[in-house]
Design a protein around this motif. Structure first.
Motif: not given
Length: 398
Positions: A71-95
Motif C-alpha cells: 500500500x501507499x499510505x504516506x506513513x514513515x518507512x525507515x530503511x534498516x541495515x545492521x548486517x546479519x541482525x538487520x531483520x531483528x533490528x527492524x523488529x526492535x525499532x518497530x517494537x
C-alpha cells in the motif's frame, strides 16, 4: 507511557537458493511475506502507522519500494541495515515505536536478494566496517578464507583448545538442525544427513564442513506489532504474542581483548541476554524453544554458553545429552536454523520471530514443541549488533 508490545501477525516466504525462482525480485518477496503477516493479523495495511524495512544488499529506499507492494499510505518507512541482525533490528525499532506510544501498530519487514557464493564487499574504495575485527583475529589466528567461516571457525578452534570440544560436537549441531528442517516447508533445505555425512562434507574452514555453514538465500519475513489497546479493540488476545523483553547491544571494548569468541560477539550476546532476562523476569530454563543465530555450528555451540544455557566450557555436554533437541531441556532452532532454513540476511531475524510466534500459538505443525509458554530469540550481525528477544503468550494467565 510505556505500552506492552505484541506480535499480532507474522508471515514469510520460503527461503530459496539465490536465483532459483525465476523473476522473483525483492518487491515480490516483500509482497508475499507482508501480505501473509497482515492476513495473519487480520488487519489491513492502512492500520500500520510506521514500517521498518531491513535489507543488507540493495539501493537506498528499497524499503519504500518493497512496502509499496502492500500500500501507499504516506506513513514513515525507515530503511534498516545492521548486517546479519538487520531483520531483528527492524523488529526492535518497530517494537520501540509501539512501546513508546508513538504508534499503535507497526510493521517490521525484511528481505534479501543475494548473489550465490561467499559474501563479498560492495565498495572497494573505503574502509571495510569489519576490518578492525579481521585484523584483530589475524593477530591470534592463521588467516583463512572466506572471512566469515574463518572467523567463526577460529572461535570454534579456540573453544576446542580451551574446553575440549571436538569436531564431532559441531557436526552434531549441524545434523540436528538439518534434521529439524525436514518438517519446515519454508526451509531452503529439507534433507536429513547422518553425522558421518556432515563430517565428510567438503571442509570450508576446519572444523566447519559445508553442511555446518549457512547458505546464501533469497527470501523475506514480516511481523505486525501492536500495543495493548489495539489488541483489545480488535479482539486479538488469543493470537497475540507478547514481547516481554528485548535488548540490542553493540561492540564493547572487550571485543578486541584478544579472544576469538569476543571478536564474533560473545560479550554482546551475554549482555543482551542478561538485559532480556532482567526485563522479562525469566531465566534460560524458562524458555522451551529458542531460535538462535547458527550461521555456523560453532556459533550455536558458543551461544549455549553466552545465553546462559550452561556454564562456560559445558556446551559440549549439552550436545552429548541431546539437551537442545526434541525430548531435551530446550528445542533449539526447530525451524532448522540458519544452517538449513537459510540465511537471507535482512529476513533472518523476522523468520525467527515467525517461528517462535507459531510455536507459542501451538501452530508449528510437525515442528511443534511441547509445553511452549515462553520462547527466546537471538540474532547477531558482526561489526556489530546483537538482538535478543523474549516472547510469551498474551493470554498465558487465562
Amino acid at each position: 507511557m510505556v505500552n506492552r508490545v505484541y506480535v499480532i501477525g507474522v508471515g514469510m516466504t520460503k527461503f530459496e537458493k539465490p536465483g532459483r525462482r525465476e523473476d522473483w525480485d525483492y518487491p515480490d518477496m516483500a509482497r508475499e511475506a507482508g501480505t501473509n503477516a497482515l492476513a495473519d493479523a487480520g488487519v489491513s495495511y492502512e492500520a500500520v502507522r510506521q514500517a521498518y524495512v531491513g535489507y543488507v544488499y540493495g539501493e537506498s529506499t528499497s524499503g519504500q519500494r518493497a512496502v509499496y507492494e502492500l500500500g501507499m499510505t504516506g506513513i514513515p518507512v525507515v530503511n534498516v541495515n545492521n548486517n546479519c541482525s538487520t531483520g531483528s533490528t527492524a523488529l526492535f525499532l518497530a517494537a520501540q515505536a509501539v512501546r513508546s506510544g508513538t504508534v499503535d501498530c507497526a510493521l517490521a519487514l525484511g528481505f534479501e536478494k543475494m548473489q550465490p557464493g561467499s559474501l563479498g564487499a560492495t565498495y572497494e574504495d573505503r574502509e571495510q566496517p569489519m576490518m578492525r575485527h579481521i585484523q584483530a583475529l589475524a593477530e591470534i589466528s592463521e588467516v583463512g578464507m572466506p572471512p566469515a567461516p574463518w572467523m567463526f571457525g577460529a572461535a570454534g578452534r579456540e573453544h576446542m583448545a580451551k574446553h575440549g570440544s571436538t569436531p564431532e560436537h559441531f557436526a552434531r549441531i549441524g545434523e540436528k538442525n538439518h534434521r529439524h528442517s525436514q518438517n519446515n516447508p519454508y526451509a531452503q533445505f529439507q534433507d536429513v544427513y547422518s553425522l558421518e555425512e556432515i563430517l565428510d562434507a567438503p571442509m570450508i574452514y576446519d572444523p566447519l564442513t559445508k553442511l555446518q555453514c549457512s547458505p546464501t538465500s533469497d527470501g523475506s519475513g514480516a511481523a505486525v506489532l501492536a500495543g495493548e489497546d489495539f489488541v483489545a479493540a480488535n479482539g486479538l488476545a488469543e493470537q497475540a504474542v507478547e514481547i516481554t523483553g528485548q535488548a540490542m547491544t553493540t561492540d564493547f571494548e572487550s571485543t578486541f581483548d584478544g579472544s576469538a569468541k569476543n571478536i564474533i560477539g560473545h560479550d554482546m550476546n551475554v549482555q543482551a541476554a542478561r538485559q532480556v532476562y532482567e526485563q522479562s523476569g525469566l531465566g534460560p530454563r524458562d524458555f522451551r524453544v529458542i531460535e538462535l543465530h547458527d550461521c555456523f555450528s560453532a556459533n550455536e555451540l558458543l551461544l549455549y554458553e553466552a545465553l546462559g544455557l550452561c556454564a562456560e566450557g559445558e556446551s559440549p555436554r549439552l550436545v552429548e545429552e541431546g539437551a537442545t533437541t526434541y525430548g531435551g531441556t530446550w528445542v533449539v532452532n526447530p525451524s532448522g536454523g540458519l544452517i538449513s532454513k537459510g540465511h537471507p540476511l535482512g529476513a533472518t531475524g523476522l523468520a525467527q520471530c515467525a517461528e517462535l510466534t507459531w510455536q507459542l500459538r501451538g501452530r508449528a505443525g510437525a515442528r511443534q514443541a511441547d509445553g511452549v509458554d515462553a520462547a527466546l530469540q537471538h540474532n547477531i550481525g558482526l561489526g556489530g549488533a546483537a538482538v535478543v528477544t523474549a516472547y510469551q503468550r498474551a493470554n498465558r494467565g487465562g
